[in-house]
Design a protein around this motif. Structure first.
Motif, PDB file in Angstrom:
ATOM      1  N   ARG A   1      51.776  16.868  25.212  1.00  0.00           N
ATOM      2  CA  ARG A   1      51.447  17.754  26.328  1.00  0.00           C
ATOM      3  C   ARG A   1      52.604  18.722  26.509  1.00  0.00           C
ATOM      4  NH1 ARG A   1      48.229  16.862  31.073  1.00  0.00           N
ATOM      5  NH2 ARG A   1      48.938  18.077  32.879  1.00  0.00           N
ATOM      6  N   LEU A   2      52.309  20.056  26.463  1.00  0.00           N
ATOM      7  CA  LEU A   2      53.354  21.063  26.547  1.00  0.00           C
ATOM      8  C   LEU A   2      52.981  22.115  27.597  1.00  0.00           C
ATOM      9  CD1 LEU A   2      54.019  21.704  22.746  1.00  0.00           C
ATOM     10  CD2 LEU A   2      55.559  20.548  24.337  1.00  0.00           C
ATOM     11  N   ALA A   3      53.994  22.608  28.320  1.00  0.00           N
ATOM     12  CA  ALA A   3      53.767  23.701  29.268  1.00  0.00           C
ATOM     13  C   ALA A   3      53.391  24.959  28.482  1.00  0.00           C
ATOM     14  CB  ALA A   3      55.014  23.945  30.101  1.00  0.00           C
ATOM     15  N   ALA A   4      52.278  25.578  28.877  1.00  0.00           N
ATOM     16  CA  ALA A   4      51.753  26.713  28.117  1.00  0.00           C
ATOM     17  C   ALA A   4      52.738  27.866  28.049  1.00  0.00           C
ATOM     18  CB  ALA A   4      50.434  27.182  28.724  1.00  0.00           C
ATOM     19  N   GLY A   5      53.344  28.239  29.192  1.00  0.00           N
ATOM     20  CA  GLY A   5      54.268  29.364  29.204  1.00  0.00           C
ATOM     21  C   GLY A   5      55.433  29.161  28.259  1.00  0.00           C
TER      22      GLY A   5
ATOM     23  N   MET B   1      45.316  20.975  20.006  1.00  0.00           N
ATOM     24  CA  MET B   1      45.829  20.933  21.367  1.00  0.00           C
ATOM     25  C   MET B   1      45.097  22.017  22.160  1.00  0.00           C
ATOM     26  SD  MET B   1      49.895  20.167  20.824  1.00  0.00           S
ATOM     27  CE  MET B   1      50.120  19.617  22.500  1.00  0.00           C
ATOM     28  N   THR B   2      44.398  21.614  23.171  1.00  0.00           N
ATOM     29  CA  THR B   2      43.526  22.526  23.913  1.00  0.00           C
ATOM     30  C   THR B   2      44.184  22.980  25.215  1.00  0.00           C
ATOM     31  OG1 THR B   2      41.282  22.792  24.794  1.00  0.00           O
ATOM     32  CG2 THR B   2      42.361  20.693  25.183  1.00  0.00           C
ATOM     33  N   PRO B   3      43.929  24.213  25.637  1.00  0.00           N
ATOM     34  CA  PRO B   3      44.511  24.689  26.898  1.00  0.00           C
ATOM     35  C   PRO B   3      43.823  24.063  28.111  1.00  0.00           C
ATOM     36  CG  PRO B   3      43.102  26.395  25.926  1.00  0.00           C
ATOM     37  CD  PRO B   3      43.204  25.285  24.916  1.00  0.00           C
ATOM     38  N   THR B   4      44.603  23.601  29.071  1.00  0.00           N
ATOM     39  CA  THR B   4      44.084  23.069  30.329  1.00  0.00           C
ATOM     40  C   THR B   4      44.948  23.615  31.461  1.00  0.00           C
ATOM     41  OG1 THR B   4      45.490  21.092  30.283  1.00  0.00           O
ATOM     42  CG2 THR B   4      43.309  20.918  29.246  1.00  0.00           C
TER      43      THR B   4
ATOM     44  N   LEU C   1      49.236  27.964  39.918  1.00  0.00           N
ATOM     45  CA  LEU C   1      48.476  27.443  38.783  1.00  0.00           C
ATOM     46  C   LEU C   1      49.448  27.020  37.684  1.00  0.00           C
ATOM     47  CD1 LEU C   1      45.479  27.190  37.675  1.00  0.00           C
ATOM     48  CD2 LEU C   1      45.993  29.287  36.419  1.00  0.00           C
ATOM     49  N   TYR C   2      49.256  25.835  37.143  1.00  0.00           N
ATOM     50  CA  TYR C   2      50.076  25.314  36.045  1.00  0.00           C
ATOM     51  C   TYR C   2      49.197  25.180  34.802  1.00  0.00           C
ATOM     52  CZ  TYR C   2      53.360  24.131  39.786  1.00  0.00           C
ATOM     53  OH  TYR C   2      54.209  24.185  40.866  1.00  0.00           O
ATOM     54  N   ARG C   3      49.649  25.806  33.691  1.00  0.00           N
ATOM     55  CA  ARG C   3      48.861  25.762  32.456  1.00  0.00           C
ATOM     56  C   ARG C   3      49.569  24.890  31.424  1.00  0.00           C
ATOM     57  NH1 ARG C   3      48.105  29.893  29.373  1.00  0.00           N
ATOM     58  NH2 ARG C   3      50.008  31.024  29.979  1.00  0.00           N
ATOM     59  N   TYR C   4      48.770  24.201  30.607  1.00  0.00           N
ATOM     60  CA  TYR C   4      49.307  23.294  29.592  1.00  0.00           C
ATOM     61  C   TYR C   4      48.479  23.386  28.310  1.00  0.00           C
ATOM     62  CZ  TYR C   4      51.422  21.093  33.716  1.00  0.00           C
ATOM     63  OH  TYR C   4      52.101  20.848  34.880  1.00  0.00           O
ATOM     64  N   TYR C   5      49.081  22.894  27.220  1.00  0.00           N
ATOM     65  CA  TYR C   5      48.346  22.583  25.992  1.00  0.00           C
ATOM     66  C   TYR C   5      48.428  21.076  25.818  1.00  0.00           C
ATOM     67  CZ  TYR C   5      48.189  27.528  24.758  1.00  0.00           C
ATOM     68  OH  TYR C   5      47.934  28.873  24.763  1.00  0.00           O
ATOM     69  N   VAL C   6      47.271  20.442  25.735  1.00  0.00           N
ATOM     70  CA  VAL C   6      47.221  18.971  25.660  1.00  0.00           C
ATOM     71  C   VAL C   6      46.479  18.558  24.394  1.00  0.00           C
ATOM     72  CG1 VAL C   6      46.485  16.860  26.819  1.00  0.00           C
ATOM     73  CG2 VAL C   6      47.209  18.844  28.179  1.00  0.00           C
TER      74      VAL C   6
END
Length: 441
Positions: free
Chosen positions: A335-339, A301-304, A312-317
């Protein structure tokens, strides 16, 4: 035969001497000695009146008459209150004080204790109204002289600063003083340039201060630096080769450490609001779980990130989603919210570090690898992980997670966090550094 009348009692005369500067005090016969000699001669001339000089010396060499905070004068006033003095003798009244207000306070002390004040070169009696008038006039001129001298000094300082001359005071990091001039200290100057360059990279004085404190970086006085010190350093125009006086900058006679381009880049950042710069710093926060988090089927799962307006909204997809790969029946989130996921992993790491099994393992490893490590400090770090974690700058937090976590797996039931237990002792030892710094302050 008529006998000469003798005085009813002896008058104990205290001689007070003062000199504003220390220049010449080491001479065999200095200004204080000259004042004392004149006062002793005057007292001897009044022997028939019962005047006798006390043995106690009340000398203030190197003290200004603009203040009464002087050791010799304090001792004199204490002896007056103890009833040990009847007459105070000085060479000139400005030796006692140049301030009319201060002198009026001294006269009150004299009157309260029945003490007479005498100036050898200025004849008057403080017990009469005319004597007090004369005294006030003389003091007014003494105070006027002191104020004129002060104005001359201020004018000299202003003229010197306009010519770029160093006038003493706080020596900034990056410079030494030689022959009353600022000279570049190349070792410290390199540190100053690195701070300016690193601030451009980070855009945050808070983050930079944490980084420098973690490195043990100290100012010229040997103190760990803070955010306030950084702001003063970054705004100090001395580094541009300028001399300041009352907010105005003039070309200095010393060499600059920071060139115009580097200075302008830093101050372009400083002109932004602190809130905006803080948001920018958070936007640059490295992904804590990069290379560590995987979906249930083994896909990385890569950070996007995506930006909506200023936020800014960060995710791991999952890479399966990014590459449109067939995954069959979806069971776990792709897909998960990074925070959210990063916070959950840090919470789980904190829980694991506080388990009795891990605490025992860590203490044994620290004792085996480094006998000098305090068990009390190690336990405190394990239990204060959250507080110490907040002191680390983002890049360091990411590095700590890389050392502690082997793998994070996203499942239908939640997150599975696999800890590198063999690396915990080393990480705890590192995290003890900022804690020691905080205690040292």
């Amino acid at each position: 035969m008529e006998m000469n009348a003798r005085p009813n009692r002896r008058l104990r005369c205290a001689i007070y001497t003062r000199k504003s500067s220390e220049e010449g005090l080491d001479m065999e016969f200095n200004s204080l000695d000259a004042q004392r000699e004149a006062c002793e001669a005057y007292i001897a001339s009044q022997k028939s009146e019962g005047w006798v000089a006390t043995r106690e010396r009340y000398d203030d060499g190197g003290f200004s008459g603009g203040t009464i905070d002087r050791p010799g004068l304090k001792q004199l006033l204490a002896d007056i209150d103890d009833g040990l003095v009847d007459v105070v003798v000085v060479y000139k009244i400005d030796r006692l004080s140049r301030s009319l207000m201060d002198f009026s306070k001294l006269v009150e002390v004299f009157d309260r204790n029945g003490v007479t004040f005498v100036s050898v070169t200025q004849s008057f009696n403080t017990t009469t109204s005319m004597g007090r008038l004369t005294l006030n006039i003389l003091l007014s001129f003494a105070q006027f002289e002191r104020e004129v001298i002060g104005e001359r000094i201020r004018d000299k300082v202003a003229a010197s600063r306009k010519r770029g001359i160093w006038m003493g005071g706080y020596v900034p990091l990056g410079y030494d003083v030689q022959d009353r001039k600022l000279v570049v200290n190349e070792v410290e100057a390199a540190s100053v340039r690195r701070i300016f360059q690193r601030f451009i990279e980070l855009g945050s004085a808070t983050v930079l201060a944490r980084e420098l404190r973690h490195e043990g970086f100290r100012n010229k006085q040997g103190t760990l630096i803070d955010k306030g010190y950084l702001y003063r350093l970054l705004n100090n125009r001395v580094y541009r080769g300028e001399a300041l006086h009352k907010g105005k900058a003039y070309p200095g006679e010393h060499d600059a450490i920071i060139d115009a381009d580097l200075w302008d880049q830093v101050h372009a950042i400083l002109q932004e609001s602190p809130r905006k710069r803080a948001n920018n710093s958070r936007a640059q926060t490295p992904a804590l779980l990069k290379g560590l988090i995987f979906s249930e089927n083994g896909a990385a799962m890569t950070p996007t990130s995506t930006k909506k307006g200023a936020k800014l909204y960060r995710y791991y997809v999952s890479m399966d989603v990014i590459r449109n790969r067939e995954t069959g029946e979806e069971t776990a989130p792709m897909r998960l919210a990074a925070g959210m996921v990063e916070g959950a992993v840090v919470t789980e790491v904190r829980r694991i570090l506080q388990t009795p099994e891990v605490v025992t393992q860590v203490l044994a490893a620290l004792k085996r690898d480094d006998g000098g490590t305090s068990e009390t400090d190690a336990i405190a770090v394990l239990h204060e992980f959250t507080a110490l974690w907040s002191q680390l700058f983002p890049a360091e937090q990411a590095r700590i997670i890389q050392l502690l976590v082997r793998r994070v797996t996203v499942t239908t039931a939640g997150l599975e966090v696999d800890i590198r237990r063999e690396g915990i002792a080393g990480v705890i030892r590192e995290m003890m550094v900022p804690r020691r710094m905080e205690v040292a302050e």
